[in-house]
Design a protein around this motif. Structure first.
Motif, mmCIF file in Angstrom:
data_model
loop_
_atom_site.group_PDB
_atom_site.id
_atom_site.type_symbol
_atom_site.label_atom_id
_atom_site.label_comp_id
_atom_site.label_asym_id
_atom_site.label_seq_id
_atom_site.Cartn_x
_atom_site.Cartn_y
_atom_site.Cartn_z
ATOM 1 N N THR A 1 51.440 31.612 32.302
ATOM 2 C CA THR A 1 51.254 30.184 32.565
ATOM 3 C C THR A 1 50.071 29.953 33.488
ATOM 4 O O THR A 1 49.243 29.057 33.255
ATOM 5 N N LEU A 2 49.969 30.770 34.537
ATOM 6 C CA LEU A 2 48.866 30.622 35.478
ATOM 7 C C LEU A 2 47.521 30.835 34.797
ATOM 8 O O LEU A 2 46.572 30.066 35.001
ATOM 9 N N ARG A 3 47.426 31.875 33.964
ATOM 10 C CA ARG A 3 46.163 32.140 33.253
ATOM 11 C C ARG A 3 45.808 30.961 32.342
ATOM 12 O O ARG A 3 44.643 30.547 32.264
ATOM 13 N N GLN A 4 46.798 30.424 31.636
ATOM 14 C CA GLN A 4 46.553 29.311 30.724
ATOM 15 C C GLN A 4 46.062 28.078 31.473
ATOM 16 O O GLN A 4 45.092 27.428 31.061
ATOM 17 N N ILE A 5 46.724 27.749 32.574
ATOM 18 C CA ILE A 5 46.336 26.570 33.346
ATOM 19 C C ILE A 5 44.962 26.749 33.988
ATOM 20 O O ILE A 5 44.146 25.815 34.024
ATOM 21 N N ARG B 1 36.072 13.476 45.451
ATOM 22 C CA ARG B 1 36.341 12.277 44.656
ATOM 23 C C ARG B 1 37.660 12.464 43.922
ATOM 24 O O ARG B 1 38.156 13.588 43.774
ATOM 25 N N PRO B 2 38.258 11.366 43.423
ATOM 26 C CA PRO B 2 39.484 11.499 42.644
ATOM 27 C C PRO B 2 39.194 12.239 41.330
ATOM 28 O O PRO B 2 38.167 11.988 40.693
ATOM 29 N N PRO B 3 40.075 13.114 40.912
ATOM 30 C CA PRO B 3 39.847 13.821 39.624
ATOM 31 C C PRO B 3 40.080 12.908 38.443
ATOM 32 O O PRO B 3 40.840 11.931 38.516
ATOM 33 N N ARG B 4 39.428 13.205 37.346
ATOM 34 C CA ARG B 4 39.608 12.476 36.085
ATOM 35 C C ARG B 4 40.294 13.428 35.097
ATOM 36 O O ARG B 4 39.635 14.217 34.422
ATOM 37 N N TRP B 5 41.609 13.348 35.035
ATOM 38 C CA TRP B 5 42.393 14.282 34.213
ATOM 39 C C TRP B 5 42.272 13.950 32.739
ATOM 40 O O TRP B 5 42.250 12.777 32.343
ATOM 41 N N GLN B 6 42.218 14.990 31.908
ATOM 42 C CA GLN B 6 42.137 14.836 30.466
ATOM 43 C C GLN B 6 43.375 15.371 29.750
ATOM 44 O O GLN B 6 43.550 15.160 28.547
ATOM 45 N N GLY B 7 44.202 16.116 30.467
ATOM 46 C CA GLY B 7 45.383 16.695 29.839
ATOM 47 C C GLY B 7 45.066 17.804 28.865
ATOM 48 O O GLY B 7 45.793 18.062 27.920
ATOM 49 N N ARG B 8 43.958 18.524 29.153
ATOM 50 C CA ARG B 8 43.605 19.647 28.280
ATOM 51 C C ARG B 8 42.795 20.673 29.072
ATOM 52 O O ARG B 8 42.382 20.418 30.156
ATOM 53 N N GLY C 1 44.878 20.498 39.482
ATOM 54 C CA GLY C 1 44.963 20.902 38.083
ATOM 55 C C GLY C 1 45.487 22.309 37.892
ATOM 56 O O GLY C 1 45.267 22.911 36.841
ATOM 57 N N LEU C 2 46.199 22.842 38.889
ATOM 58 C CA LEU C 2 46.690 24.212 38.840
ATOM 59 C C LEU C 2 48.208 24.233 39.021
ATOM 60 O O LEU C 2 48.843 23.201 39.164
ATOM 61 N N VAL C 3 48.780 25.431 38.987
ATOM 62 C CA VAL C 3 50.198 25.614 39.287
ATOM 63 C C VAL C 3 50.320 26.590 40.450
ATOM 64 O O VAL C 3 49.413 27.405 40.687
ATOM 65 N N SER D 1 42.138 25.809 31.766
ATOM 66 C CA SER D 1 42.100 24.444 31.241
ATOM 67 C C SER D 1 40.928 23.649 31.793
ATOM 68 O O SER D 1 40.376 23.957 32.857
ATOM 69 N N GLU D 2 40.575 22.595 31.066
ATOM 70 C CA GLU D 2 39.518 21.693 31.534
ATOM 71 C C GLU D 2 39.955 20.964 32.799
ATOM 72 O O GLU D 2 39.132 20.686 33.676
#
Length: 257
Positions: free
Chosen positions: A229-233, A250-257, A135-137, A236-237
């Motif tokens: 961009t890094l700070r914003q990401i 475990r596999p992550p459950r992405w929410q896109g937020r 979930g990062l960049v 994120s949740e």
């Protein structure tokens, strides 16, 4: 006496910078960042030192940022301090720096190697930017730099999938300057450093500067956007979920937020 996180040695005109946290897979914390900043300044200031080699102690080159440092509130010092990530990725340098990679150079570890001027890798080494899987960049310059040193399409495939590549593929992509047999990367890097150090120092510095002209023109304007961009990401949740899923295996459950 507390062990230093980075050793500085010299062999003639060559400086050897050794990340020395093998129990943490040479992961980067604030103390290592400060030590790197000091080591680079010492190298640049000494007219008798012509080339430097960056290596890692223990089984891997570097596993990136230390998660314990992240949890301990060292993010600003490690990622956004002078010189960028680990004090290296945005550092102004005039002398050649060679990464001697063995084991794994992952996430920030790969970004450190990319920030060097040349990479020497031994057989069996692995490179990767797995940030999207967490979930990062790759905010230490990895996302921007990789596409400047190999074909953009291949770079994006590596960045967007987060997969690892080995020494053979890195060689085919033109990412590394020389290959070494397993266990021989330091010797190979020192041999390359000695070849460079034999040449005229002003000519080497000028040639290095010209070879990096496109990077110097393209990257500096991107650093502010990169940091934002890094700070914003990181806020994120999905970034929180990525770290939690990694720790819980475990596999992550992405929410896109």
């Amino acid at each position: 006496m507390t062990a230093l996180p980075l050793r500085f040695e010299t062999r003639g005109a060559i400086a050897i910078l050794t990340l020395d946290r093998p129990d943490r897979r040479n992961a980067i914390d604030a103390a290592t960042t400060a030590a790197m900043t000091d080591a680079l300044a010492r190298f640049e200031a000494d007219p008798d030192l012509r080339v430097a080699v960056l290596r890692g102690e223990g089984p891997v080159f570097c596993a990136g940022m230390d998660l314990a440092a992240f949890a301990d509130g060292q993010v600003e010092a490690v990622l956004f301090g002078p010189g960028g990530f680990a004090g290296l990725t945005e550092a102004a340098r005039t002398k050649p720096l060679i990464a001697a990679v063995h084991g794994a150079a992952l996430a920030g570890g790969f970004e450190l190697a990319l920030a060097c001027d040349l990479i020497v890798a031994e057989e069996g080494a692995r490179f990767g930017l797995p940030e999207v899987m967490r979930g990062l960049v790759a905010g230490g310059g990895g996302a921007a730099r990789l596409a400047s040193v190999i074909a953009p399409g291949r770079a994006r495939e590596i960045i967007l999938t987060g997969r690892m590549i080995d020494t053979a593929e890195a060689w085919d992509l033109g990412l590394i300057a020389r290959r070494a047999p397993e266990g021989g990367v330091l010797d190979a890097a020192l041999a390359l450093a000695q070849e460079i150090a034999r040449n005229a120092p002003l000519a080497v510095s000028a040639s290095l500067g010209l070879s990096r002209a496109a990077e110097r023109a393209g990257l500096p304007p991107l650093w502010a956007e990169n940091a934002a961009t890094l700070r914003q990401i990181m806020a994120s949740e999905d970034a929180t979920e990525g770290a939690r899923a990694f720790l819980e295996r475990r596999p992550p459950r992405w929410q896109g937020r």
